[in-house]
Write a protein that holds these residues in place. Structure first.
Motif, PDB file in Angstrom:
ATOM      1  N   PHE A 102      62.078 -86.832 -38.038  1.00 53.62           N
ATOM      2  CA  PHE A 102      62.814 -86.545 -39.273  1.00 53.62           C
ATOM      3  C   PHE A 102      62.805 -85.046 -39.595  1.00 53.62           C
ATOM      4  N   GLN A 103      61.703 -84.369 -39.311  1.00 52.79           N
ATOM      5  CA  GLN A 103      61.646 -82.933 -39.620  1.00 52.79           C
ATOM      6  C   GLN A 103      62.327 -82.080 -38.554  1.00 52.79           C
ATOM      7  N   ILE A 114      62.663 -78.336 -38.324  1.00 49.91           N
ATOM      8  CA  ILE A 114      63.457 -77.555 -39.279  1.00 49.91           C
ATOM      9  C   ILE A 114      62.565 -76.817 -40.270  1.00 49.91           C
ATOM     10  N   VAL A 115      61.466 -77.451 -40.677  1.00 50.64           N
ATOM     11  CA  VAL A 115      60.566 -76.818 -41.647  1.00 50.64           C
ATOM     12  C   VAL A 115      59.998 -75.520 -41.072  1.00 50.64           C
ATOM     13  N   TYR A 159      71.324 -85.450 -41.452  1.00 52.35           N
ATOM     14  CA  TYR A 159      70.570 -85.845 -40.255  1.00 52.35           C
ATOM     15  C   TYR A 159      69.802 -87.150 -40.497  1.00 52.35           C
ATOM     16  N   SER A 160      69.228 -87.301 -41.698  1.00 53.96           N
ATOM     17  CA  SER A 160      68.455 -88.505 -42.015  1.00 53.96           C
ATOM     18  C   SER A 160      69.346 -89.741 -42.065  1.00 53.96           C
ATOM     19  N   LEU A 172      58.884 -78.773 -46.849  1.00 53.79           N
ATOM     20  CA  LEU A 172      59.762 -77.616 -47.033  1.00 53.79           C
ATOM     21  C   LEU A 172      59.307 -76.790 -48.230  1.00 53.79           C
ATOM     22  N   PHE A 214      59.598 -84.678 -45.689  1.00 54.31           N
ATOM     23  CA  PHE A 214      60.359 -83.467 -45.374  1.00 54.31           C
ATOM     24  C   PHE A 214      60.416 -82.487 -46.551  1.00 54.31           C
ATOM     25  N   HIS A 246      69.196 -81.799 -43.781  1.00 53.30           N
ATOM     26  CA  HIS A 246      68.218 -82.883 -43.662  1.00 53.30           C
ATOM     27  C   HIS A 246      68.820 -84.219 -44.119  1.00 53.30           C
ATOM     28  N   SER A 304      65.021 -74.486 -34.379  1.00 51.72           N
ATOM     29  CA  SER A 304      64.131 -75.629 -34.584  1.00 51.72           C
ATOM     30  C   SER A 304      64.005 -76.530 -33.357  1.00 51.72           C
ATOM     31  N   ILE A 316      69.658 -76.239 -46.022  1.00 50.41           N
ATOM     32  CA  ILE A 316      68.646 -76.942 -45.230  1.00 50.41           C
ATOM     33  C   ILE A 316      68.425 -78.349 -45.781  1.00 50.41           C
ATOM     34  N   ILE A 317      68.427 -78.476 -47.101  1.00 49.92           N
ATOM     35  CA  ILE A 317      68.274 -79.806 -47.715  1.00 49.92           C
ATOM     36  C   ILE A 317      69.460 -80.690 -47.351  1.00 49.92           C
TER      37      ILE A 317
END
Length: 472
Positions: free
Chosen positions: A57-58, A61-62, A92-93, A136, A132, A89, A218, A85-86
């Protein structure tokens, strides 16, 4: 060791212990008391699943955010970048949730073949998703140098999980489901708080460059996390096909205890890398690493040695008799973990010279080797096969770290200091695990005390002799 470095190690160690130490180690007596050995095995299988899902899940990226944020801040676009970035996420999620739903039987059959209750599969996925945004935000607090607020959130996180578990224990009951629910509620609460903290800076300025730059940065990090899982966590996956859930619970406890040296290593790494990276030349880096490396390795030998010496006492005095059978495996796992945690200086040298791809390649070699050997050896040797596979994979990793780092800086390994200290520990494990010397086993406590004193004096003398000029 440099006093400033020692001071930083102490503070980083305390910070890491607040979250990792409490949730991973101080809850163990609670789990052992209220969960059966088989339930404890299920809990650790799910925790293992949560680890791999968190990595997925991450997606690294973090970690990428921590680097690119500074670039966007210089451009005065940090708020827009944070929200991009949020959004990334979230998109992607949604894709991941769809994949997990469509292939859930295949995924969970391979990750958790020992678990029959499909309701339990949802917890690792949900918890991984919820990690996540808090992760972050913690990185955001670090890069903005808001250390006090960072520590407050760490304490709040731990306090909340303790509160949830206490309320379940006091008003209802403490079992596998309520423990998992407590972790879910804690993560969901922190997630909501973080959303509220980010809302004042809400911005919709979707920038394709933000997405591309972040993913490009990432992806190698993500691959390294997956490789780490297969070298350090794969044992729980493969063993489910060969031993009972009760034995999984026993092995999980041994593996949990053997991860303690990693906490020390993480704290030391965070403190030492800035000290090493501040070097203005290869000569200065060589001087710093040469002074620090032997100290670090001797200290880690002493830490692991103390843990190994105390295993029999801890198991016989504080744990139920049903867990005692795993005490010898715990000793070997601790020794194997020492190999894994040995090469932070070598890794730091490679990072100093921007050789992150080399580090990734080394980790991939180790993870592939561990998976292959585990699948071969587990059939004949069961848990011992896993120990052999991990020992070989970690040793190969360490040797590769040494080989590639020596192309840049040749460390002078103090074998005359390291080898005798290692032999004290290895001899102790062999004697106490195999009962080779019945007389020593009869006086185990005395032998343990003598081994501890000999190791401590040896490490202290070698540290004083080889690193006197580093203590300033």
């Amino acid at each position: 060791m440099n006093r400033k470095v020692i001071k930083n190690i102490f503070f980083y160690g305390i910070g890491d212990f607040i979250v990792t130490g409490v949730t991973a180690f101080l809850f163990i007596p609670l789990y052992i008391k209220y969960l059966s050995v088989s339930e404890y095995g299920i809990f650790n299988v799910l925790n293992n699943n949560s680890t791999i899902f968190t990595y997925i899940f991450q997606f690294g990226i973090v970690s990428a955010f921590a680097r690119i944020y500074f670039i966007r801040k210089a451009e005065k676009k940090e708020k827009a970048y944070t929200w991009n970035i949020i959004f990334l996420h979230i998109f992607y999620s949604l894709f991941l949730f769809l994949i997990i739903y469509l292939f859930r039987d295949f995924i969970f059959t391979n990750l958790s073949p020992s678990i029959k209750d499909s309701r339990l599969f949802n917890y690792p996925v949900a918890i991984a998703f919820l990690t996540f945004l808090p992760s972050l935000y913690y990185i955001y607090l670090r890069v903005e140098e808001k250390a006090s607020l960072f520590v407050i959130y760490q304490i709040a996180n731990v306090a909340l999980i303790i509160l949830c578990i206490f309320l379940n224990w006091y008003f209802y009951k403490l079992d596998l489901y309520t423990i998992l629910l407590s972790f879910f509620v804690t993560n969901a609460t922190i997630w909501l708080v973080v959303i509220l903290k980010f809302l004042p800076s809400f911005s919709i300025e979707l920038d394709r460059k933000d997405f591309i730059d972040t993913i490009r940065f990432s992806f190698p990090i993500f691959i390294s996390y997956i490789a780490y899982f297969f070298i350090a966590k794969y044992s729980i996956v493969i063993l489910q096909n060969h031993i009972s859930l009760k034995d999984i619970g026993l092995f999980s406890l041994a593996q949990q205890i053997s991860s303690i040296p990693s906490l020390v290593t993480i704290a030391i790494t965070k403190a030492v890398q800035p000290y090493l990276f501040s070097s203005n030349s290869t000569a200065e880096l060589k001087d710093k690493t040469g002074k620090f490396d032997s100290s670090y390795k001797l200290i880690m030998i002493w830490v692991v040695g103390c843990l190994i010496f105390s295993v029999d006492i801890v198991f016989s005095s504080f744990l139920p008799s049903s867990y005692y059978s795993i005490h010898n495996v715990t000793k070997w796992l601790l020794l194997i973990s020492l190999i894994y945690n040995f090469s932070i200086v070598e890794n730091s040298i490679l990072l100093y010279f921007m050789k992150s791809k080399v580090i990734l390649a080394i980790t991939l070699v180790g993870s592939i080797l561990n998976v292959l050997l585990s699948n071969i050896l587990v059939y004949k040797f069961s848990i011992n096969g896993i120990l052999i596979a991990m020992a070989i994979a970690f040793s190969v990793n360490f040797l590769l770290d040494v080989f590639f780092s020596r192309k840049h800086v040749r460390l002078d390994y103090n074998i005359k200091a390291l080898l005798p200290c290692l032999m004290i520990i290895i001899l102790f494990i062999i004697i106490t695990s195999s009962n080779l010397v019945p007389l020593l086993i009869h006086y185990k406590v005395a032998y343990t005390i003598i081994s501890f004193l000999v190791l401590t004096v040896s490490v202290a003398l070698f540290l004083k002799k080889t690193n006197h000029d580093f203590i300033k």
